[in-house]
Write an enzyme that holds these catalytic residues in place. Structure first.
Site, PDB file in Angstrom:
ATOM      1  N   ARG A  53      16.955   5.744  -0.682  1.00 18.86           N
ATOM      2  CA  ARG A  53      15.546   5.847  -1.097  1.00 18.86           C
ATOM      3  C   ARG A  53      14.946   4.463  -1.316  1.00 18.86           C
ATOM      4  O   ARG A  53      13.965   4.124  -0.671  1.00 18.86           O
ATOM      5  CB  ARG A  53      15.400   6.756  -2.314  1.00 18.86           C
ATOM      6  CG  ARG A  53      13.961   7.202  -2.508  1.00 18.86           C
ATOM      7  CD  ARG A  53      13.838   8.325  -3.504  1.00 18.86           C
ATOM      8  NE  ARG A  53      14.407   7.943  -4.775  1.00 18.86           N
ATOM      9  CZ  ARG A  53      15.285   8.649  -5.473  1.00 18.86           C
ATOM     10  NH1 ARG A  53      15.710   9.814  -5.034  1.00 18.86           N
ATOM     11  NH2 ARG A  53      15.750   8.214  -6.608  1.00 18.86           N
ATOM     12  N   TYR A 105     -12.479   3.644   0.796  1.00 16.92           N
ATOM     13  CA  TYR A 105     -11.837   4.725   1.548  1.00 16.92           C
ATOM     14  C   TYR A 105     -11.937   6.026   0.752  1.00 16.92           C
ATOM     15  O   TYR A 105     -11.481   6.095  -0.397  1.00 16.92           O
ATOM     16  CB  TYR A 105     -10.380   4.352   1.838  1.00 16.92           C
ATOM     17  CG  TYR A 105      -9.621   5.464   2.488  1.00 16.92           C
ATOM     18  CD1 TYR A 105     -10.053   6.013   3.682  1.00 16.92           C
ATOM     19  CD2 TYR A 105      -8.489   5.994   1.893  1.00 16.92           C
ATOM     20  CE1 TYR A 105      -9.383   7.059   4.273  1.00 16.92           C
ATOM     21  CE2 TYR A 105      -7.801   7.042   2.475  1.00 16.92           C
ATOM     22  CZ  TYR A 105      -8.257   7.570   3.664  1.00 16.92           C
ATOM     23  OH  TYR A 105      -7.595   8.623   4.239  1.00 16.92           O
ATOM     24  N   ASP A 178      -7.573  -3.726  -0.915  1.00 16.11           N
ATOM     25  CA  ASP A 178      -7.248  -2.947   0.275  1.00 16.11           C
ATOM     26  C   ASP A 178      -7.772  -3.749   1.460  1.00 16.11           C
ATOM     27  O   ASP A 178      -8.981  -3.803   1.712  1.00 16.11           O
ATOM     28  CB  ASP A 178      -7.906  -1.556   0.195  1.00 16.11           C
ATOM     29  CG  ASP A 178      -7.606  -0.697   1.427  1.00 16.11           C
ATOM     30  OD1 ASP A 178      -7.197  -1.258   2.460  1.00 16.11           O
ATOM     31  OD2 ASP A 178      -7.804   0.537   1.354  1.00 16.11           O
ATOM     32  N   LYS A 203      -2.711   1.655  10.384  1.00 12.63           N
ATOM     33  CA  LYS A 203      -3.834   1.150  11.191  1.00 12.63           C
ATOM     34  C   LYS A 203      -3.392  -0.056  12.029  1.00 12.63           C
ATOM     35  O   LYS A 203      -2.512   0.065  12.843  1.00 12.63           O
ATOM     36  CB  LYS A 203      -5.011   0.824  10.270  1.00 12.63           C
ATOM     37  CG  LYS A 203      -5.257   1.875   9.177  1.00 12.63           C
ATOM     38  CD  LYS A 203      -5.583   3.244   9.738  1.00 12.63           C
ATOM     39  CE  LYS A 203      -5.865   4.196   8.599  1.00 12.63           C
ATOM     40  NZ  LYS A 203      -5.861   5.583   8.912  1.00 12.63           N
TER      41      LYS A 203
END
Ligand SMILES: Cc1ncc(COP(=O)(O)O)c(C=O)c1O
Length: 380
Positions: A53, A105, A178, A203
């Site tokens: 993990r 966003y 961001d 992206k």
């Protein structure tokens, strides 16, 4: 404080920092699917990896490259941009006051106003393109984080990162950016005084529309960062090893893709500004755009591949134009090599700041002439 690299971004990206595989001599990194790692006979984990993990050599390749490109001390990879952003907000404490942009966003805004607010964060939406408004909104001792997005979806609003970081520093408030649309090729927020950078790696970083991923980069491995790391390991929004591999492969061409998309977007922005069927073009690279002077200062080598157009005649004509394109794909998301067109208000819903006549364009790396001709025919 941002770190300086010996190599340019083009060189870092082309080579990654993985080096030669010590076992096979391979010049590209492998994929390690193991979920767990063997202890040494004396019960220690000297190789540093314990469980899949938090630990995978594939995460390290992409994360080291990202940290280097952003000039950060460390980067973490997440299962999506949303997993990265929410892990950061959940490292704050209930009662903390957080300043976020009015233009941002939409899915993160929805999460902040719903889940984060119910969990106890006090979210205040401010026009972060106005540093005075941000300064006025700070509640000394209570404000813990200013979240920025620049250029910001879907109007491409520009925020002056250096100006906000200077205000934040005086009040000991962290600044996180961001920077999905700018990418580390065009803007390095840490060098402008920000503390943390987030990307939807889905992206431009990956760039091929085939991986959902997210990342955070920190300027310093402080106590807050350790809480973020704990959230990644314990909430478990990790990236799979195959996706991490695809991400690092995509990043090797990041600089040329971003520059090509930016050049195409600038050319389209100019040509579409003169189009008789277009009411307005929103693009930070256009001299008349409100944030243009700040964008010129904080973005190097281009203004990004994202722009929006407002179609004369309203929503129906905008949707009709999107219906007629042949080359552009009608799809959400951004930052891939192929160009996408989207009627933004339909996906964001009632709280969207997007006018209903707005089409969002994610400009890819095709020929700008082909992209213009296709739009021109659809609009006509
Ligand atoms: C600017 C921005 N930030 C964050 C996100 C969320 O990223 P993801 O879809 O990888 O969760 C997106 C996704 O569209 C985005 O455009």
């Amino acid at each position: 404080m941002a770190k300086k690299n010996r190599w340019s971004p083009e060189t870092l990206a082309a080579h990654t920092l993985a080096g030669i595989d010590p076992v096979t001599g391979a010049i590209v990194p492998g994929i390690q699917p193991a979920t767990t790692y063997q202890r040494d006979p004396d019960n220690l984990y000297r190789r540093g990896r314990v469980y899949g993990r938090p630990d995978n050599p594939g995460y390290e390749v992409a994360a080291q490259l990202l940290a280097a490109l952003e000039g950060g001390e460390e980067s973490l990879l997440f299962a999506s941009g949303m997993a990265a952003a929410t892990a950061l907000f959940l490292a704050l404490s209930p009662g903390d006051h957080v300043i976020v942009p009015k233009i941002m966003y939409w899915a993160l805004r929805a999460w902040l106003l719903d889940t984060a607010t119910r969990w106890g964060l006090v979210i205040e939406m401010v026009g972060t393109d106005d540093p005075a408004a941000v300064a006025a909104a700070i509640q000394p001792g209570r404000t813990k984080l200013i979240w920025l997005e620049t250029p910001a979806n879907p109007l491409w609003t520009i925020t002056d990162i250096a100006a906000i970081a200077e205000i934040a520093r005086k009040h000991d408030v962290k600044v996180a950016v961001d920077s999905t649309v700018a990418t580390p090729i065009l803007t390095q927020p840490l060098s402008l005084g920000a503390d943390l950078v987030m990307h939807s790696a889905t992206k431009y970083l990956n760039g091929h529309s085939d991986v959902i991923a997210g990342t955070l980069v920190t300027a310093s491995k402080d106590a807050f960062w350790e809480r973020v790391r704990g959230n990644l390991a314990r909430i478990g929004g990790i990236l799979g090893p195959f996706e991490a591999w695809l991400l690092q492969r995509g990043m090797r061409t990041l600089p040329i893709r971003v520059k090509s998309a930016s050049a195409n977007a600038l050319e389209l922005a100019h040509r579409l500004s003169a189009h008789p069927k277009i009411l307005e073009v929103l693009y930070p690279g256009l001299p008349g755009f409100p944030g243009h002077e700040i964008a010129k200062k904080q973005m190097q080598g281009g203004f990004g591949g994202m722009l929006s157009i407002r179609v004369k005649g309203g929503e129906a004509l905008a949707i009709a134009a999107a219906a007629k394109v042949e080359l552009w794909k009608r799809a959400t998301s951004l930052g891939g090599v192929e160009s996408l067109i989207e009627h933004r208000a339909s996906i964001e819903g009632a709280t969207s700041p997007a006018p209903t006549d707005l089409l969002r364009l994610s400009v890819g790396i095709e020929s700008a002439d082909d992209l213009f001709d296709d739009l021109d025919s659809a609009l006509s």
